[in-house]
Design a protein around this motif. Sequence first.
Motif, short mmCIF file in Angstrom:
data_model
loop_
_atom_site.label_atom_id
_atom_site.label_comp_id
_atom_site.label_asym_id
_atom_site.label_seq_id
_atom_site.Cartn_x
_atom_site.Cartn_y
_atom_site.Cartn_z
N PHE A 163 0.84 -1.21 0.00
CA PHE A 163 0.00 0.00 0.00
C PHE A 163 0.87 1.26 0.00
O PHE A 163 0.59 2.24 -0.71
CB PHE A 163 -0.92 0.02 1.22
N ALA A 164 1.93 1.26 0.81
CA ALA A 164 2.83 2.41 0.88
C ALA A 164 3.51 2.65 -0.48
O ALA A 164 3.63 3.80 -0.93
CB ALA A 164 3.87 2.20 1.97
N GLU A 165 3.91 1.57 -1.14
CA GLU A 165 4.54 1.70 -2.46
C GLU A 165 3.54 2.22 -3.48
O GLU A 165 3.89 2.98 -4.39
CB GLU A 165 5.10 0.34 -2.91
N MET A 166 2.27 1.79 -3.35
CA MET A 166 1.24 2.30 -4.25
C MET A 166 1.10 3.81 -4.10
O MET A 166 1.04 4.55 -5.10
CB MET A 166 -0.10 1.61 -3.96
N LEU A 167 1.06 4.28 -2.87
CA LEU A 167 0.94 5.72 -2.63
C LEU A 167 2.10 6.48 -3.24
O LEU A 167 1.92 7.52 -3.89
CB LEU A 167 0.87 6.00 -1.13
N GLU A 168 3.31 5.97 -3.03
CA GLU A 168 4.51 6.61 -3.56
C GLU A 168 4.46 6.68 -5.09
O GLU A 168 4.99 7.62 -5.70
CB GLU A 168 5.76 5.85 -3.14
N ASP A 169 3.82 5.70 -5.71
CA ASP A 169 3.75 5.63 -7.17
C ASP A 169 2.59 6.43 -7.74
O ASP A 169 2.40 6.47 -8.95
CB ASP A 169 3.64 4.16 -7.60
N GLY A 170 1.78 7.02 -6.87
CA GLY A 170 0.66 7.82 -7.35
C GLY A 170 -0.64 7.08 -7.54
O GLY A 170 -1.60 7.61 -8.10
N VAL A 171 -0.69 5.83 -7.07
CA VAL A 171 -1.93 5.05 -7.14
C VAL A 171 -2.97 5.68 -6.23
O VAL A 171 -2.66 6.10 -5.12
CB VAL A 171 -1.66 3.58 -6.74
#
Length: 490
Positions: A163-171
Amino acid sequence: MIKLQELLKVLEYKELNQDLDIDIAGITYDSRKVEEGYLFVAITGFKSDGHQFIANAVENGAKAIIVEKDAEASGVAVIKVEDSRKALAQLSAKFYGYPSKELTVVGVTGTNGKTTTTYLIESMLKELGIKTGLIGTIKTKIGDKEEDASRTTPESVDLQRIFAEMLEDGVTHAVMEVSSHALELDRVLGVDFDRQVFTNLSQDHLDFHESFEDYLAAKIKLFKMNDKPSIINVDDVRSEAIIKEARGEVISYSINSEADLKAEEIEVNKKGVSYTLKTNQEKLAIKLNLTGRFNVYNSLAAIGTVYSLGFSLAEIKKGLEKIEGVPGRFQIINEGQDFGVIVDYAHTPDGMENVLNTASEFTKGRKIVVFGCGGDRDRTKRPIMGRIGVTLGDFAIVTSDNPRSEEPMAIIEDIKAGIEEEGKVEGEEYIIIEDRATAIKEAIKLAKSEDIVIIVGKGHETYQILKDKTIDFDDREIAREAIKQLRIKS
């Protein structure tokens, strides 16, 4: 980095033996993944106990240990909790800053249809210009990046990291499968779901859950987590129990019952399915590039979810009708042969029944079924699947699936018990071929014009789990190669 004393604010803990003013660089439940400055959470598993690996964790650099049993570790903080799995979920959500709160998260649960439904939702949202993430049985997707999944729902710390990686990627929108194991083992504790979807419930995972009632209770947990809308298949008899416990608005869908979203005038063929979508406000013609009545249900679940997120039915229809299919889900294998070949993940009685009934709607010749059952899983479904294979199929080849620690022939004997109850004759109406590749090749050899070979159980999987190793194995590739060899010989 986060201070241990700050992390521990989310827990009720019993004892500790060190100063808590230390920096934590990461969290893991696998001692092999511990790095300098990590917090190691010792989980009592089903096959191994994390408490046995505390020394390894400390040697690898752990600065603090969470335990649920009495344990000692020199030079590091040891914190005892009531339930270390639950603690792992709470600590992970805190460590990563509760990323799901910043995302629109859709959770899909049920026995069958989870993977297809999540793919449909994610694909429609992408068509609508939304940057999406997907977590499920086949893949984990973060925007355009993909990686193979190791389990349907990741462990809590891995889930929060994703989830944190998704946020960082703009998801902005994440769609995920939620297994009964994940719900029972608190993997999704701390996830802020915005929508919950129920597909259906039939016999599965009774090797893990003590009874069907326990299995249902695990699924219900998803709908009690918050008061956000739930999208529910009201044709399933267990929907009443779920609706009773759901805390938020219920959006119903069905084929046979009155519902907010209902499919009428359904037409199925081998290339797809079309139907009329009826809502309280309008009717809309839907044409899918996926076939089978079960995919009508999956599409209704997806439509209800995306509609509830504020998109119009016209927008949804446009996106839905562009979707070509899902790997290993009623996947057609076409190498120019004059008979059909379908590979599907169906590994439950209900799933297998759906696949074979769908194939019956457009098959002119025989249905040749290749199937087995997984080892170290619910044994009670084996004879049931045996009966389904020989009653809904015209000829069955019983073979190995993922035998795991069990002997393949012992599993096959369990399946055979159900076949014999139907009075079927070995050699005439079914045969047994233990080696799965050989079984698939034999089915291809037996197929004549207008027959259909249906290979179920493994679907998208690219491996086979044996007693002492895991080997490369893909039903689809073996079928393709067998068809090519058949054409060369002819």
